[in-house]
Design an enzyme around this catalytic site. Structure first.
Site, PDB file in Angstrom:
ATOM      1  N   HIS A  84       0.971  -0.647   0.063  1.00  0.00           N
ATOM      2  CA  HIS A  84       0.081  -0.220   0.267  1.00  0.00           C
ATOM      3  C   HIS A  84       0.685   1.494   0.020  1.00  0.00           C
ATOM      4  O   HIS A  84       1.788   1.063   0.307  1.00  0.00           O
ATOM      5  CB  HIS A  84      -0.940  -0.049   1.395  1.00  0.00           C
ATOM      6  CG  HIS A  84      -1.877   0.956   1.718  1.00  0.00           C
ATOM      7  ND1 HIS A  84      -1.364   2.379   1.686  1.00  0.00           N
ATOM      8  CD2 HIS A  84      -3.157   0.369   1.094  1.00  0.00           C
ATOM      9  CE1 HIS A  84      -3.021   2.822   1.437  1.00  0.00           C
ATOM     10  NE2 HIS A  84      -3.962   2.528   1.802  1.00  0.00           N
ATOM     11  N   ASP A 142       3.152  -4.415   7.608  1.00  0.00           N
ATOM     12  CA  ASP A 142       2.261  -3.644   8.108  1.00  0.00           C
ATOM     13  C   ASP A 142       0.608  -4.692   8.168  1.00  0.00           C
ATOM     14  O   ASP A 142       0.681  -5.465   6.913  1.00  0.00           O
ATOM     15  CB  ASP A 142       1.752  -3.561   6.782  1.00  0.00           C
ATOM     16  CG  ASP A 142       0.899  -2.256   6.241  1.00  0.00           C
ATOM     17  OD1 ASP A 142      -0.671  -2.739   6.866  1.00  0.00           O
ATOM     18  OD2 ASP A 142       1.044  -1.866   5.326  1.00  0.00           O
ATOM     19  N   GLN A 192      -4.561  -5.443   6.496  1.00  0.00           N
ATOM     20  CA  GLN A 192      -4.815  -6.073   6.382  1.00  0.00           C
ATOM     21  C   GLN A 192      -5.167  -7.603   6.963  1.00  0.00           C
ATOM     22  O   GLN A 192      -5.753  -7.903   6.931  1.00  0.00           O
ATOM     23  CB  GLN A 192      -5.246  -6.301   5.117  1.00  0.00           C
ATOM     24  CG  GLN A 192      -5.038  -5.314   3.518  1.00  0.00           C
ATOM     25  CD  GLN A 192      -6.801  -4.642   4.500  1.00  0.00           C
ATOM     26  OE1 GLN A 192      -7.751  -5.044   4.755  1.00  0.00           O
ATOM     27  NE2 GLN A 192      -6.804  -3.504   3.952  1.00  0.00           N
ATOM     28  N   LYS A 215     -10.970  -1.100  10.408  1.00  0.00           N
ATOM     29  CA  LYS A 215     -10.516  -2.012   9.870  1.00  0.00           C
ATOM     30  C   LYS A 215     -10.856  -2.976  10.665  1.00  0.00           C
ATOM     31  O   LYS A 215     -11.445  -4.407  10.111  1.00  0.00           O
ATOM     32  CB  LYS A 215      -8.704  -2.336   8.747  1.00  0.00           C
ATOM     33  CG  LYS A 215      -9.082  -1.072   8.112  1.00  0.00           C
ATOM     34  CD  LYS A 215      -7.752  -1.626   7.170  1.00  0.00           C
ATOM     35  CE  LYS A 215      -7.385  -0.266   6.298  1.00  0.00           C
ATOM     36  NZ  LYS A 215      -7.543   0.164   5.739  1.00  0.00           N
ATOM     37  N   CYS A 236      -4.686   2.263  -3.838  1.00  0.00           N
ATOM     38  CA  CYS A 236      -3.693   2.781  -3.531  1.00  0.00           C
ATOM     39  C   CYS A 236      -2.249   2.053  -2.980  1.00  0.00           C
ATOM     40  O   CYS A 236      -1.648   2.013  -2.326  1.00  0.00           O
ATOM     41  CB  CYS A 236      -4.018   3.166  -1.364  1.00  0.00           C
ATOM     42  SG  CYS A 236      -5.278   4.128  -1.403  1.00  0.00           S
TER      43      CYS A 236
HETATM   44  N1  PMP Z   1      -1.321  -0.750   4.559  1.00  0.00           N
HETATM   45  C1  PMP Z   1      -2.858  -1.549   3.956  1.00  0.00           C
HETATM   46  C2  PMP Z   1      -2.307  -2.663   3.786  1.00  0.00           C
HETATM   47  C3  PMP Z   1      -3.672  -1.111   3.751  1.00  0.00           C
HETATM   48  O1  PMP Z   1      -4.962  -2.147   3.148  1.00  0.00           O
HETATM   49  C4  PMP Z   1      -4.650  -0.208   4.350  1.00  0.00           C
HETATM   50  C5  PMP Z   1      -5.379   0.485   4.397  1.00  0.00           C
HETATM   51  N2  PMP Z   1      -6.437   0.443   3.188  1.00  0.00           N
HETATM   52  C6  PMP Z   1      -3.185   0.777   5.189  1.00  0.00           C
HETATM   53  C7  PMP Z   1      -1.609   0.744   5.168  1.00  0.00           C
HETATM   54  C8  PMP Z   1      -3.667   2.488   5.174  1.00  0.00           C
HETATM   55  O2  PMP Z   1      -4.118   2.330   6.428  1.00  0.00           O
HETATM   56  P1  PMP Z   1      -5.411   3.563   6.894  1.00  0.00           P
HETATM   57  O3  PMP Z   1      -5.480   4.352   6.173  1.00  0.00           O
HETATM   58  O4  PMP Z   1      -6.321   3.487   8.208  1.00  0.00           O
HETATM   59  O5  PMP Z   1      -4.062   4.698   7.910  1.00  0.00           O
END
Ligand code: PMP
Length: 421
Positions: free
Chosen positions: A117, A194, A197, A220, A379
């Site tokens: 991401h 990270d 997910q 999430k 993203c």
């Molecule tokens: N890393 C991953 C793998 C994600 O899926 C996401 C959210 N789509 C993020 C980071 C960012 O998370 P947040 O917007 O809650 O900071």
């Protein structure tokens, strides 16, 4: 799973019952979490840590109880290793700044992976720019899993940190983070995971994984927005400098200089989101009341069922097909016909010269039928570029989704494909 715990699932969208399949972006909230927020503001709202009065002490206790609950939830040795942040992005930026200040010099290297991401790419790129360091990434194999042999080749004397997603938010693939940690540690390199997910979908035990850092988001995992976590091993957090200055993170401030607070407060400048931490605690309790075995079994069944149903539709291409997934499936639809809505050069070719129905068109037609999915690059543009498409359609599941959601989605998708082809 008790859908009635989630009041939003009773909503209708475009006069259709809501089918919510965008959980990787954010999950819905159970009543217990919604009530917790109202309870905090109705009964004990007060700034924490500095107050001698009753309400402040209650708020402080709730915040610290939440920290302990989160520490237990991810198997941390101590709640001192839990830093509350705004979310995964905030956690990774905090780490990139702090670790970067302390440990990165010109020419050093940081390794991420091809499926990251943007939140696990851009903070490291910014750091590399500041420090004239180099960002490398683990490539993908043809089956869209990470190339671990190539990873071994990337590790060297200059490598200072590896930061990888546990679960890809596009492909849903579960990366072999245990193996990655073992390999990196054999080179003396720390690893950040990270967990945005993974933490909502599977037990993540930081001591079993032996990761040095873990980042994840409350929203999430059925908790509120604006609260997240950066876990760090004590030995790392003790040697890293704070990434922000202000109240709470200090021990003493004099014109001659400042001394910093103990862990974890050194990394929590300003009034923390103590209502968010309390509601996150309720989300953790909610997940624990259902239990990992039930959550994992149920989500696996629903995800596998959906992948089978998708694969049976003419023209549907599921990415990372057949790989075990954690509640996320990405796909595209290829046809012999031009979409009557979106006609763009990027849609030509691919999949045996057939045309791609634009993910946005599919998403829009699904929405009109009450089905919420996400479309686009999610993203993760470097990964989408590698897939050679302008984006994908992504369905992602939470513990409240069931096969009836999949059936409604598949029926709506077939209708959308018919309308577009
Ligand atoms: N890393 C991953 C793998 C994600 O899926 C996401 C959210 N789509 C993020 C980071 C960012 O998370 P947040 O917007 O809650 O900071």
């Amino acid at each position: 799973m008790n859908r009635t715990d989630f009041p939003i699932l009773k909503e209708t969208v475009h006069k259709r019952p809501l089918v919510y399949l965008d959980n990787a972006a954010t999950s819905q909230k159970p009543q217990a979490v919604i009530d917790a927020i109202a309870e905090a503001y109705s009964h004990w709202n007060s700034n924490i840590h500095r107050g001698v009065h009753h309400l402040s002490q209650v708020a402080t206790m709730k915040h610290e109880e939440a920290r302990k609950a989160v520490a237990d939830f991810i198997g941390a040795k101590s709640s001192d290793e839990i830093i509350f942040t705004k979310g995964t992005t905030d956690s990774l930026n905090a780490l990139a700044f702090s670790f970067g200040e302390a440990c990165i010099r010109e020419g050093d290297e940081i390794i991420v992976s091809a499926v990251e991401h943007h939140s696990n790419i851009v903070p490291w790129q910014m750091l590399c720019e500041r420090k004239k360091a180099v960002l490398r990434h683990i490539p993908l194999r043809d089956d869209q899993t990470l190339d671990i042999e190539a990873f071994k080749g990337l590790l060297g004397e200059k490598t200072k940190l590896v930061s990888v997603a546990h679960v890809s938010n596009v492909l849903g693939i579960i990366n072999p983070v245990e193996e990655i940690v073992r390999i990196a540690h054999s080179h003396g390199v720390p690893v950040c995971i990270d967990g945005a997910q993974s933490v909502p979908h599977m037990p993540v035990d930081v001591q079993a994984l032996d990761c040095d850092f873990l980042a994840f988001s409350g929203h999430k995992m059925y908790g509120p927005t604006g609260i997240g976590v950066l876990y760090g091993k004590r030995e790392w957090l003790e040697q890293l400098p704070p990434h922000e200055g202000g109240g709470e993170m200090i021990n003493h401030v004099r014109w001659t200089g400042t001394t910093y607070n103990d862990l974890p407060y050194k990394f929590e400048a300003g009034t923390p989101n103590f209502v968010g931490s309390y509601a996150l605690h309720k989300a953790v309790e909610y997940m624990q009341s259902i239990g990992w075995e039930a959550i994992e079994t149920h989500e696996r069944e629903v995800t596998d069922y959906c992948e089978q149903q998708l694969a049976a539709i003419e023209g549907v291409h599921v990415y990372a097909a057949g790989q075990p997934k954690a509640g996320v499936i990405s796909f595209n639809v290829f046809t012999n016909h031009q979409s009557p809505i979106t006609n763009h050069p990027s849609l030509q070719g691919g999949n045996g010269g057939r045309l791609l129905l634009h993910p946005f068109d599919i998403g829009t037609l699904l929405d009109q039928q009450g089905v919420a999915v996400r479309t686009g690059h999610h993203c993760a543009e470097p990964l989408i570029d590698e897939l050679g498409v302008p984006g994908t359609v992504r369905v992602s599941f939470g513990l409240y989704n069931d096969k009836s959601d999949v059936d409604a989605f598949i029926a709506a998708l077939k209708k959308a494909i018919m309308m577009l082809s």
